[in-house]
Design an enzyme around this catalytic site. Structure first.
Site, short mmCIF file in Angstrom:
data_model
loop_
_atom_site.label_atom_id
_atom_site.label_comp_id
_atom_site.label_asym_id
_atom_site.label_seq_id
_atom_site.Cartn_x
_atom_site.Cartn_y
_atom_site.Cartn_z
N LYS A 36 12.32 34.42 54.11
CA LYS A 36 13.47 35.28 53.79
C LYS A 36 12.98 36.71 53.55
CE LYS A 36 16.30 31.49 52.07
NZ LYS A 36 16.68 30.65 50.93
N GLN A 52 16.04 30.78 44.54
CA GLN A 52 15.84 29.60 45.39
C GLN A 52 16.09 28.32 44.60
OE1 GLN A 52 15.13 29.78 48.72
NE2 GLN A 52 15.27 27.54 48.84
N ASP A 69 24.35 34.59 48.04
CA ASP A 69 24.47 33.20 48.45
C ASP A 69 25.91 32.72 48.39
OD1 ASP A 69 22.05 32.07 49.24
OD2 ASP A 69 21.31 31.96 47.18
#
Ligand code: NAD
Length: 303
Positions: free
Chosen positions: A59, A103, A126
């Site tokens: 990422k 994460q 997200d």
């Protein structure tokens, strides 16, 4: 005509599509740079899980490739919740940061919901924050979770009319299954969500025009579950050791499913790269909003 007799699916190439999305993101970043704005993405990983570490590294690397500034934080497994929340608060206040990604999964001693909700909704990339999740549910503008958004863009890329299609989503997680259902409902699909307690799952999947598999069980769906001509989007990422070699497989038996589906996504090279591309897009969109600017033209009407 022949396709009706011998069905071999067209592969929806996630790597190629992700490259196209990243090009558009890159263009938007260049436009922002004319105003001296550089979008920033902070990623936080707790612990040393090998797969999570690779995801987070990828990422950060992808962010740099498109001109997004990446801030990476690797925290020890035993970090106390308070310290993690303190870091997030600092990033919330940091004007160079437009997106904050934590994460998942987090270690058990940390309350994931609390952590996710501590991210400023305007920096949530997200779409897991309660405000953004709620916006999706009631059809308001908000951040759309990266993996379901990637799946939708893959469906859009094949130019099919989604209206009235029966989409069966296998899995009901907050990360994939639930937002995917909401997103396809917004596209006028008829939705069925099946999960670990569903009865007659095969019968339900067999009725699907579109199958989204997000279960986390290798090769869970085989060709006998799939209606001829259905579209299969495989979200699953499962690590197997085959003949001593590590292999990634999805939730759908790809080799046999491609003989009955009209379109199918591979694993690897399907939903995974699109998830990262959508994360980059969400970061730029949050940056644009936070700076009260219009959405860059390169990110409108993707596919
Ligand atoms: P999860 O474990 O949170 O959810 C799995 C879901 O599958 C649950 O809702 C459960 O009810 C359902 N399920 C479990 N066993 C079942 C059964 N026997 N029959 C029917 N349903 C069953 O997982 P998740 O976070 O949603 O991820 C699912 C998969 O997608 C995993 O393999 C994960 O690695 C992968 N994933 C991939 C990406 C990507 O970018 N490609 C992103 C997120 C997750």
């Amino acid at each position: 005509m022949l396709k009706n007799l011998i069905m071999t699916a067209e592969i929806i190439d996630g790597k190629f599509l992700a490259h196209k999305v990243k090009e558009k993101v890159s263009k938007a970043v260049s436009t922002l740079s004319k105003e001296n704005i550089v979008p920033g993405l902070a990623t936080i990983i707790v612990g040393t899980d090998a797969a999570s570490s690779i995801y987070v590294k990828n990422k950060g690397k992808s962010a740099n490739e498109v001109g997004i500034k990446s801030f990476q934080y690797a925290l020890p497994e035993d970090i106390v919740e308070e310290d993690l929340l303190e870091l997030i608060e600092k990033l919330n206040q940091n004007n160079d940061v437009d997106g904050i990604l934590v994460q998942l999964p987090l270690p058990k001693h940390i309350n994931s919901d609390l952590v996710i909700d501590s991210i400023d909704p305007s920096k949530d990339v997200d779409g897991f924050n309660i405000l953004n999740a709620g916006s999706l549910f009631i059809g308001r503008d908000g951040v759309i979770p990266c993996t379901p958004l990637g799946c939708l863009l893959m469906l859009r890329s094949i130019n099919i009319d989604l209206k009235g299609k029966h989409a069966v989503i296998i899995g009901r997680s907050n990360i994939v299954g639930k937002p995917m259902a909401q997103l396809l409902l917004r596209e006028d699909c008829t939705i069925t969500t099946v999960h670990s307690k569903t009865k007659n799952i095969v019968k339900i999947v067999k009725d699907a025009d579109i199958i989204i598999a997000a279960v986390g069980i290798p090769n869970f769906v085989n060709s006998s579950w799939i209606k001829k001509g259905a579209i299969a989007i495989d979200v699953g990422i499962n690590r197997l050791k085959i003949d001593g070699k590590n292999k990634l497989v999805g939730d759908i038996k790809f080799e046999e499913a491609k003989e009955v589906t009209s379109y199918i996504t591979p694993v690897p090279g399907g939903v995974g790269p699109m998830t990262i591309a959508c994360l980059l897009m969400n970061t730029v969109l949050q940056c644009v909003k936070r700076n009260n600017m219009d959405q860059p033209s390169s990110l409108r009407n993707l596919f």
